[in-house]
Design a protein around this motif. Sequence first.
Motif, short mmCIF file in Angstrom:
data_model
loop_
_atom_site.label_atom_id
_atom_site.label_comp_id
_atom_site.label_asym_id
_atom_site.label_seq_id
_atom_site.Cartn_x
_atom_site.Cartn_y
_atom_site.Cartn_z
N SER A 138 0.83 -1.21 0.00
CA SER A 138 0.00 0.00 0.00
C SER A 138 0.86 1.25 0.00
O SER A 138 2.05 1.22 0.32
CB SER A 138 -0.91 0.01 1.22
OG SER A 138 -0.16 0.20 2.39
N LYS A 139 0.22 2.35 -0.34
CA LYS A 139 0.92 3.63 -0.34
C LYS A 139 1.14 4.14 1.08
O LYS A 139 1.90 5.08 1.29
CB LYS A 139 0.16 4.64 -1.17
CG LYS A 139 0.14 4.27 -2.64
CD LYS A 139 -0.39 5.39 -3.48
CE LYS A 139 -0.48 4.97 -4.92
NZ LYS A 139 0.72 5.18 -5.67
N GLY A 140 0.50 3.52 2.04
CA GLY A 140 0.71 3.88 3.44
C GLY A 140 2.16 3.69 3.86
O GLY A 140 2.69 4.48 4.65
N TRP A 141 2.79 2.64 3.35
CA TRP A 141 4.21 2.42 3.65
C TRP A 141 5.06 3.56 3.13
O TRP A 141 5.99 4.02 3.78
CB TRP A 141 4.68 1.10 3.05
CG TRP A 141 4.21 -0.10 3.77
CD1 TRP A 141 3.26 -0.97 3.36
CD2 TRP A 141 4.67 -0.58 5.04
NE1 TRP A 141 3.08 -1.96 4.30
CE2 TRP A 141 3.94 -1.74 5.33
CE3 TRP A 141 5.62 -0.14 5.94
CZ2 TRP A 141 4.14 -2.46 6.50
CZ3 TRP A 141 5.82 -0.86 7.10
CH2 TRP A 141 5.08 -2.00 7.37
N ASP A 142 4.73 4.02 1.93
CA ASP A 142 5.50 5.12 1.33
C ASP A 142 5.33 6.41 2.12
O ASP A 142 6.30 7.14 2.34
CB ASP A 142 5.08 5.31 -0.12
CG ASP A 142 5.34 4.07 -0.95
OD1 ASP A 142 6.41 3.46 -0.77
OD2 ASP A 142 4.48 3.71 -1.77
N ILE A 143 4.13 6.68 2.57
CA ILE A 143 3.90 7.87 3.39
C ILE A 143 4.64 7.75 4.72
O ILE A 143 5.24 8.72 5.20
CB ILE A 143 2.38 8.09 3.60
CG1 ILE A 143 1.74 8.42 2.26
CG2 ILE A 143 2.12 9.18 4.62
CD1 ILE A 143 0.23 8.42 2.27
N LEU A 144 4.63 6.55 5.30
CA LEU A 144 5.36 6.32 6.54
C LEU A 144 6.85 6.60 6.35
O LEU A 144 7.49 7.25 7.20
CB LEU A 144 5.16 4.89 7.04
CG LEU A 144 6.01 4.48 8.24
CD1 LEU A 144 5.54 5.21 9.49
CD2 LEU A 144 5.96 2.98 8.44
N PHE A 145 7.41 6.18 5.23
CA PHE A 145 8.84 6.40 5.01
C PHE A 145 9.17 7.84 4.65
O PHE A 145 10.30 8.28 4.89
CB PHE A 145 9.40 5.41 3.99
CG PHE A 145 9.67 4.08 4.61
CD1 PHE A 145 10.71 3.94 5.51
CD2 PHE A 145 8.87 2.99 4.35
CE1 PHE A 145 10.95 2.73 6.11
CE2 PHE A 145 9.11 1.78 4.96
CZ PHE A 145 10.15 1.65 5.84
N ILE A 146 8.22 8.57 4.12
CA ILE A 146 8.45 10.01 3.96
C ILE A 146 8.59 10.64 5.33
O ILE A 146 9.52 11.43 5.59
CB ILE A 146 7.30 10.66 3.16
CG1 ILE A 146 7.33 10.20 1.71
CG2 ILE A 146 7.40 12.19 3.23
CD1 ILE A 146 6.13 10.65 0.89
#
Length: 115
Positions: free
Chosen positions: A83-91
Motif C-alpha cells: 500500500s501507499k501507506g508504507w510510502d507515506i510512513l517512510f516520507i
Amino acid sequence: MEKASRIMYTIANIFTWILVIFALVGIVFSILSIADVFNIFKDLPEVAGMAYGIGTLVYCIIILIVGLITIAMVRKAKGKNTSKGWDILFIVLGVLGGNIFYILGGIFGVIAVRR
C-alpha cells in the motif's frame, strides 16, 4: 516510478545497515568501558552521577533496535503490491531521521501507479 522507489529504499537500507554496525561497535565499546577494560570516556565529565559508558550503551541499544525495525519495515515496503501507506510512513521517517533516500523512495512510491 515503483522501481525507482525500490532503488531509493535499497540505498537507504545500506545507510541504515552502516548505522546498525556503528551501533554494535558503540555497544561493544560501552560495555568494555563499563567493565573497566579501558576507559575511552576518561576526558568527559560525569553528568548527574551517570557515567558516559552507561549513557552511550543505552543510546546505542536504542539506535540498534530502531535501525533493525526500520530495515524490517523497508523489506515489507519494497514488496510488490504494497500500500501507499508504507510510502507515506517512510516520507515521515525520512524527514524525522534526516535520510533523503527514504524521503525520495516514499515520494516515488506515492506517485507510482500500482497495478
